[in-house]
Design an enzyme around this catalytic site. Sequence first.
Site, mmCIF file in Angstrom:
data_model
loop_
_atom_site.group_PDB
_atom_site.id
_atom_site.type_symbol
_atom_site.label_atom_id
_atom_site.label_comp_id
_atom_site.label_asym_id
_atom_site.label_seq_id
_atom_site.Cartn_x
_atom_site.Cartn_y
_atom_site.Cartn_z
ATOM 1 C CD GLU A 9 -1.611 2.178 -29.800
ATOM 2 O OE1 GLU A 9 -2.465 1.817 -28.954
ATOM 3 O OE2 GLU A 9 -0.600 1.491 -30.064
ATOM 4 N NE ARG A 35 -5.678 3.038 -15.183
ATOM 5 C CZ ARG A 35 -5.874 2.447 -16.358
ATOM 6 N NH1 ARG A 35 -7.117 2.168 -16.751
ATOM 7 N NH2 ARG A 35 -4.860 2.127 -17.128
ATOM 8 C CB ALA A 62 7.971 -4.614 -14.046
ATOM 9 C CE1 TYR A 77 -1.448 -24.370 22.322
ATOM 10 C CE2 TYR A 77 -0.520 -24.850 24.487
ATOM 11 C CZ TYR A 77 -0.380 -24.339 23.204
ATOM 12 O OH TYR A 77 0.821 -23.815 22.802
#
Length: 477
Positions: free
Chosen positions: A160, A19, A13, A371
């Site tokens: 890859e 982005r 993390a 109310y």
Amino acid sequence: MSETSPAAVVILAAGEGTRMKSRTPKVLHTLAGRSLLGHAIATVDELEPQQLAVVVGHDRERVSAAALEQAPGAAIVVQERQLGTGHAVRMVLESVGTLSGTVIVTYADMPLLRGRTLAELAGRHAQAGNAVTVLTARGDFPGFGRIVRDAGGAFLRIVEERDATEAERAIDERNSGCYAFDAALLADAVKRITTNNSQREEYLTDVVEILRHDGHPVGTVLAADPVEIVGVNDRVQLAQARRALNERILEDWMRAGVTVIDPASVQVDVTVTAGQDAEIGPQTQLEGATVIGPGAKVGPGCLLTDTTVGEDAVVLHAVCRQAVIGPRATVGPFAYLRPGVRIEADAHIGTYVELKNAVVGPGAKVPHLTYVGDAHIGTGSNIGAGTIFANYDGVRKSPTTVGEHAFVGSNSVLVAPVTVGDGAYTAAGSVITEDVRSGDLGVARGRQHNSDGWVLSNRQETRSAEAAARTRSDEAK
């Protein structure tokens, strides 16, 4: 924690997530009631790992605090410089020390990954006695590495996308980036990773190659649902993941006996529960620790946060926050229940009613335009339209009590602190500033006086005067 629990799970993390174009770290963006990191922690919790390690880097203070809030026992490992996934795992092993057993590596930006998928990965890894087992999926996932196999289907390597040949790019089996490792073999291999690549980083995929080159067995597990391996890198993907997760939750609900009228317009957090035969109407959003009881009907047009709805209750076109709605009670349309509200069984809250820190007793009614703040309304009482519970004097808030089977007339103002006793009445239009004893009628208004002919004298040449004159002329005949 079971005997088959992984020795450790590592959640990566540390990335900045540029982005996302956000001041918030990517892994703290939310969907379905949890952050991306929160979903990752909830998923790995199902494996009951002996040790959880979260690798943080960008905005480490906020990410660490979020991780420890959900997993207080987690080891927080700081990756000062983001030098690749292999480097991150090496930092973990150097931090937590010697491990024995299985180490699972996963990511904080994969909110659709199921716990049972990681459990299958860990189980099949241990059963096969592999050095490493790779979680894969079939589908078109741009940017993901390909799983290259030999003629017999055995694993050869991960290539890859940027390094793949045209033929390799046509392979539809992709590397998720999640792995199960033998802890001892991982600790040795991760030290041997080089940075001999265009990014000058240590890649975890190189560990797979090292272990295979050393002659250790390498296996794969194919995810049953390919969407599980999809990561979130921008807000478009976040919205896509949110929709997919919401659809998953609602499908599980419907298969368990909940009716969802229009799933496309309903949003539900993962922490919400609904009982059998509950019905969720269109344009409804359920958040936080909300509980919908069996047979209850919620919606259309509701927003409920941390609210409990009792069995067979009905809530429509309402906003409810931290409220409790009892069995068979009805709320709405267009009601607002604020924190601290408890609606008891068979009570009714009607149109344009707002309540705050109030209890409405069994069978009581607050039907319209009212109310109610800092109040307790007893069993079977009726609050007339336009009533105001005046709970705030500008300095302090005070309570109002309405007893059992009392009747508050329309357009009354109850100025707190005040009590209307059991079976008492207040006359319509009254401003009640003193207690009304049980069985009494409280009246607080001036007597009506009609000024004879006032319109004819003071509003001459108006339509009102013309109408009045015409009527008086007819009456005189």
